[in-house]
Design an enzyme around this catalytic site. Structure first.
Site, PDB file in Angstrom:
ATOM      1  N   ASN A 101      -9.813  25.843  17.825  1.00  0.00           N
ATOM      2  CA  ASN A 101      -8.626  25.517  18.613  1.00  0.00           C
ATOM      3  C   ASN A 101      -8.797  26.037  20.037  1.00  0.00           C
ATOM      4  OD1 ASN A 101      -7.562  28.346  18.714  1.00  0.00           O
ATOM      5  ND2 ASN A 101      -7.414  28.026  16.489  1.00  0.00           N
TER       6      ASN A 101
ATOM      7  N   ASP B 290      -5.745  26.962  10.101  1.00  0.00           N
ATOM      8  CA  ASP B 290      -4.982  26.787   8.863  1.00  0.00           C
ATOM      9  C   ASP B 290      -5.807  26.070   7.797  1.00  0.00           C
ATOM     10  OD1 ASP B 290      -2.660  27.968   9.896  1.00  0.00           O
ATOM     11  OD2 ASP B 290      -2.076  26.096  10.869  1.00  0.00           O
TER      12      ASP B 290
ATOM     13  N   LYS C 270     -27.834  19.316   9.692  1.00  0.00           N
ATOM     14  CA  LYS C 270     -26.936  18.542  10.533  1.00  0.00           C
ATOM     15  C   LYS C 270     -26.668  17.175   9.906  1.00  0.00           C
ATOM     16  CE  LYS C 270     -26.630  16.179  14.981  1.00  0.00           C
ATOM     17  NZ  LYS C 270     -27.342  15.830  16.228  1.00  0.00           N
TER      18      LYS C 270
ATOM     19  N   PHE D 295       2.889  35.918  16.073  1.00  0.00           N
ATOM     20  CA  PHE D 295       3.059  34.964  17.170  1.00  0.00           C
ATOM     21  C   PHE D 295       3.358  33.602  16.577  1.00  0.00           C
ATOM     22  CE2 PHE D 295       1.516  38.096  19.984  1.00  0.00           C
ATOM     23  CZ  PHE D 295       1.670  37.652  21.287  1.00  0.00           C
TER      24      PHE D 295
ATOM     25  N   LYS E 277       9.689  31.568  10.641  1.00  0.00           N
ATOM     26  CA  LYS E 277       8.456  32.321  10.399  1.00  0.00           C
ATOM     27  C   LYS E 277       8.750  33.823  10.315  1.00  0.00           C
ATOM     28  CE  LYS E 277       3.704  32.560  12.178  1.00  0.00           C
ATOM     29  NZ  LYS E 277       2.785  32.037  13.250  1.00  0.00           N
TER      30      LYS E 277
ATOM     31  N   LYS F  29       7.765  35.419   6.614  1.00  0.00           N
ATOM     32  CA  LYS F  29       6.574  36.265   6.543  1.00  0.00           C
ATOM     33  C   LYS F  29       6.903  37.749   6.636  1.00  0.00           C
ATOM     34  CE  LYS F  29       3.720  32.429   7.797  1.00  0.00           C
ATOM     35  NZ  LYS F  29       2.470  31.922   8.360  1.00  0.00           N
TER      36      LYS F  29
END
Length: 405
Positions: A212, A282, A292, A326, A340, A344
């Site tokens: 990301n 995730d 490859k 975060f 969240k 959590k």
């Protein structure tokens, strides 16, 4: 945080010196005791008499103009100052400070002072981007000089770009905020802090992986702020290009979500404050390839499987730790962040709208909302990630002292 402070304002020789007049006036109005020190070239733009009238104090211009035989003027001012602001700071003045050159009263005094020094550059856009200037600014940052970034716009030279002296109101706001943050220094003495930062990489084959946009800047800023505040810091870092500038930070480098999961759980029980700032994948490819994968006709479908939820499992194992997460969102950030926080079992959450201008991955600035278990959002307006890190720890320190949180 400016009221009743002794502020030394250094004015160097640039056209932006006229803004230093307004800065002097506003500092005085805010209750500061202001003494102005001018370079020889600064006097070609503004008269010392102007600053004397605005500050209601004598203006210093010459190292050898010793008005009081009982004192060495530049040492006396250096000791008197609690805050030093250089505005405008030319490339020449920045270069002197970065190389220990003391050839006028301003540079000599700044080398002698123990005050917090804030540098507000102002120069041509190409000068500001010159490698020598960049190197000098980085050196000063390593020595804990504080920079107030210039704005972008039309410059006196006719160019349009970054290099315009920040407005006096913004300079005062930045200095005040930093003074407030440094007021909590030592509040984390004896505390152990665990922070995760950066992305993870999930391998497909020897040349491809999923990742990301996270650069780790926010997590690294938090780690450095915690260390400066006296904490014993462990930083679990994904694959980033950043260096840890403080040797006291214990850094653990990982690549995959599974490696980050293991590192965070291995150290979790030993820490008082745990902040998961990393952007962990995730999902990961269910199957990886030793060789490859070559191009084939048609589509290639990669089957994905869930990674372990690090924050969820830490919340379930939490004992006395103050756990912070975060939430990087692009739509309904507060709604999703609050869900969240509860799901959590966090003590607090920092919610980002990563699509907002000045926030998000890769930026040097950030905007966020801090929410603890009271559910009351606290906005942190656009600021540098370093400044945000100090604001976050000020709120954590407050919340840890509140037994209900």
């Amino acid at each position: 945080m400016i009221e009743n402070k002794n502020v030394l304002l250094g004015v160097s020789g640039g056209i932006a010196a006229y803004k230093a007049c307004a800065l002097t006036s506003k500092l005085t109005q805010a209750g500061a005791s202001v003494r102005v020190m001018m370079t020889q070239n600064a006097q070609k733009f503004v008269s010392p008499l102007t600053f004397q009238a605005l500050s209601r104090n004598p203006v210093y211009t010459d190292t050898f103009d010793e008005k009081n035989p009982q004192k060495i003027a530049h040492i006396d001012v250096a000791d008197w100052a609690e805050i030093a602001i250089v505005a405008p700071a030319t490339a020449n003045t920045i270069g002197k400070l970065a190389n220990g050159i003391a050839d006028d009263m301003l540079s000599t005094t700044l080398l002698a002072t123990q005050a917090d020094v804030y540098i507000a550059p102002a120069m041509n856009v190409h000068m500001y981007g010159n490698p020598a200037v960049i190197k000098n600014m980085k050196q000063l940052e390593e020595w804990n000089y504080h920079f107030i970034e210039p704005g972008a716009g039309f410059l006196a030279c006719g160019y349009v770009g970054k290099g315009r002296l920040e407005e006096p109101e913004s300079i005062i706001e930045t200095v005040s905020l930093h003074q407030e943050q440094t007021g909590i220094k030592g509040n984390l003495d004896g505390k152990k802090v665990l922070i995760s930062a950066g992305p993870t990489q999930e391998k497909i084959d020897p040349v491809r992986f999923f990742t990301n946009r996270s650069t780790g800047k926010m997590g690294f800023a938090l780690a450095e702020a915690a260390a400066e505040l006296g904490a014993d810091v462990t930083l679990v870092a994904g694959p980033v290009s950043l260096e840890t500038t403080l040797s006291s930070i214990k850094r653990i480098d990982v690549i995959t979500a599974e490696e980050m999961y293991q590192a965070m759980h291995n150290h979790f029980s030993f820490n008082d404050i745990v902040i998961k700032a990393a952007a962990v994948a995730d999902y990961r490819p269910k199957h990886t390839y030793v060789e490859k994968m070559k191009k084939q006709p048609g589509e290639w479908n990669v089957e994905m499987e869930r990674t372990q939820d690090i924050l969820q499992t830490l919340g379930e194992e939490k004992d006395q730790q103050f756990l912070v997460g975060f939430a990087a969102e692009t739509a309904n950030p507060l709604e999703y962040g609050l869900k969240k926080l509860a799901k959590k079992k966090l003590n607090a959450i920092i919610i980002n709208n990563v699509s907002a201008h000045g926030a998000g991955f890769g930026a040097d600035t950030n905007i966020a909302t801090y929410v603890n278990t009271s559910g009351q959002p606290e906005e942190i307006s656009l600021t540098s990630k370093r400044d945000m890190a100090f604001q976050v720890f000020a709120k954590i320190d407050r919340d840890m002292k509140d037994e209900k949180l």
